[in-house]
Write an enzyme that holds these catalytic residues in place. Structure first.
Site, PDB file in Angstrom:
ATOM      1  CB  CYS A   9     -13.272  92.419  19.091  1.00 58.23           C
ATOM      2  SG  CYS A   9     -13.777  91.050  18.043  1.00 58.23           S
ATOM      3  N   GLY A  35     -17.771  96.605  17.498  1.00 60.46           N
ATOM      4  CA  GLY A  35     -18.393  95.313  17.210  1.00 60.46           C
ATOM      5  C   GLY A  35     -19.842  95.329  17.627  1.00 60.46           C
ATOM      6  CG  ASN A 109      -9.301  94.016  19.395  1.00 64.66           C
ATOM      7  OD1 ASN A 109      -8.936  95.170  19.562  1.00 64.66           O
ATOM      8  ND2 ASN A 109      -9.704  93.585  18.223  1.00 64.66           N
ATOM      9  N   GLY A 110      -8.295  90.820  18.030  1.00 67.77           N
ATOM     10  CA  GLY A 110      -7.181  90.508  17.140  1.00 67.77           C
ATOM     11  C   GLY A 110      -7.452  89.251  16.364  1.00 67.77           C
ATOM     12  CE1 TYR A 249     -15.198 104.034   9.160  1.00 67.71           C
ATOM     13  CE2 TYR A 249     -14.404 101.795   9.449  1.00 67.71           C
ATOM     14  CZ  TYR A 249     -15.447 102.683   9.284  1.00 67.71           C
ATOM     15  OH  TYR A 249     -16.737 102.232   9.237  1.00 67.71           O
TER      16      TYR A 249
END
Ligand code: SF4
Length: 474
Positions: A9, A35, A109-110, A249
């Site tokens: 995210c 996202g 985020n996580g 990436y």
């Protein structure tokens, strides 16, 4: 859909700027790669908070009309890829609630490794959850806190969480950024005139003209309000475990992540790959876009020229109508097309950042061969992916990771390449800056810095990633 680990995210927050919601919209635009399922913004005019969310891309969700309904000089925003909780509007973020402490919104985020036990405990004590997302746990813990200040209540709530969390909270008069003590996911702090910005990647700052100041440190709580920025360190120190896959990436190459240039690290990966695993080739061809930086480094060290032998169609939407049998490998072809004049009669070394199930690599090798390549060698700019991620990255279960269940030569034969080599773990860690002991490499090693309770494997989400023996991560 390409056969990749999926982004988690993106979070963004801005404090002290007019038209903050529009700033957040632009910031989310830059973070769209993190996202694509939903996007949302919550804004405050200093008294009242408002929110707008929707499913789809940032540009689909927001328009002049709904941004105009988000007045104020403070805003937080989120783009979501569901790593915990299904994909539906109720799970979109920010999540905004009103409780005894007043209004508060959060973006996360996580992934929490103990979310199920926290949730079960809260439900047993009467909490009613609106979403299936682990992020809501923070708000229930916050609402129940008897601490006298907003900051103390947030710290108390967050202290229960284990795992990966980069969080941005917004209340009517302040913004609070929190990063887990291991610092799994990135979170950067920047200046924008008299105002402040926090975001997952610095490319979001570039778009709005903000300047990167520093990272929010692992375990740090930053309170940004009328009296400036205050830094709190309320949590016990832990070993840093930054997600190295951000560099391999996820992150955009024009971002700084964990204080290091993604482009620099990714190019280094290619340089090291060329040193470790040279290929008898006439041309270096990146798999666009993810393999481009590593291919530049590979070509530089190997002396083999780089050419764009595969061209990406950037205008493919999230869904397209795929013919059933009429055109084989349509899904890959619609996104990448080989350039016959570059590939024909030549020995090609393809550079990519990872092989997950191997299905896409196999199609690409076939496609390059069909375009006339004499030999096709595959080089991967990270070690074999052998273990799933539990810290906010969507990975298949272990049995679906081809490198976890097959030898190197079996993978080579499956993808039908003339040769296959991966970068070593030593090479990967050598490509980042000097703090090589500060990274998480669990998906390459199977050793996890934050274990989760063994019975957690009984619950939804996490066991989906375990193998059929129900083996818990080490
Ligand atoms: S397991 Fe892999 S993807 Fe997950 S945080 Fe660690 S390095 Fe990143």
């Amino acid at each position: 859909m390409f056969d990749k680990f999926h982004d988690e995210c993106g979070v963004f927050g801005v404090y002290g700027r007019p038209e903050a919601a529009t700033m957040a919209y632009l910031g989310l635009y830059a973070l769209q790669h993190r996202g694509q399922e939903s996007a949302g913004i919550a804004a405050s005019d200093g008294i009242r908070m408002r929110m707008s969310r929707g499913m789809g891309y940032v540009a689909d969700v927001f328009n002049e009309h709904n941004l105009a309904g988000l007045p104020g000089s403070m805003a937080i925003g989120h783009v979501r890829y569901s790593t915990a909780g299904e994909s539906r509007l109720a799970n979109a973020q920010p999540i905004l609630i009103e409780c005894a402490h007043g209004q508060i919104a959060v973006c996360h985020n996580g992934n929490l490794v103990n979310q199920r036990e926290l949730r079960d405990d809260l439900v047993a004590r009467g909490s009613i959850f609106q979403t299936s997302s682990d992020t809501e746990v923070f708000l229930h813990l916050y609402a129940r806190s008897k601490q006298p200040t907003i900051e103390a209540a947030i710290v108390e709530a967050v202290a229960h969480a284990q795992g990966a969390f980069s969080l941005v909270f917004l209340t009517p008069d302040r913004m609070i950024a929190v990063r887990d003590p291991h610092g799994f996911r990135p979170l950067a702090l920047g200046r924008l005139g008299d105002g402040w910005v926090v975001c997952s990647e610095t490319c979001a700052m570039d778009l709005i003209g903000a300047t990167y100041e520093r990272d929010v440190e692992p375990g740090e709580v930053l309170v940004i309000g009328a009296d400036g920025v205050r830094s709190l360190r309320p949590f016990p120190e832990a070993r840093a475990a930054h997600c190295i896959f951000e560099h391999v990436y996820f992150a955009r190459p024009d971002s700084l992540v964990f204080g290091d240039s993604v482009n620099r690290v990714r190019t280094n990966l290619g340089r090291r790959l060329a040193g470790e695993a040279a290929a008898p080739a006439d041309v270096v061809v990146p798999i666009p876009d993810s393999g481009v930086c590593a291919a530049v480094g590979f070509a530089e060290v190997s002396g083999v020229p780089l050419e764009m032998g595969l061209i990406r169609n950037h205008y493919v939407g999230r869904t397209f109508i795929e013919p059933t049998q009429a055109i084989r490998h349509f899904g890959v072809k619609v996104k990448l097309n080989p350039v016959r004049s570059i590939l024909e009669g030549r020995r090609v070394v393809l550079i990519d950042d990872s092989i997950v199930r191997g299905t896409t690599s196999r199609k690409l090798v076939k496609m390059v061969r069909a375009a006339g390549a004499r030999e096709v060698h595959m080089r991967i700019s990270c070690p074999p992916s052998i273990s799933p991620c539990f810290y906010g990255v969507d990975t298949p279960r272990r049995t679906e990771l081809i490198a976890a269940t097959h030898t190197l030569d079996e993978v080579r034969r499956y993808i039908e390449a003339d040769s296959l080599q991966y970068l070593t773990l030593e090479g990967l860690l050598g490509a980042v800056n000097s703090h090589r002991d500060r990274y998480c490499t669990s998906c390459y090693t199977g050793h996890y810095p934050v274990p989760f309770p063994r019975d957690e494997a009984q619950y939804l989400q996490l066991p989906l990633k375990l193998d059929t023996r129900g083996e818990a991560p080490k």
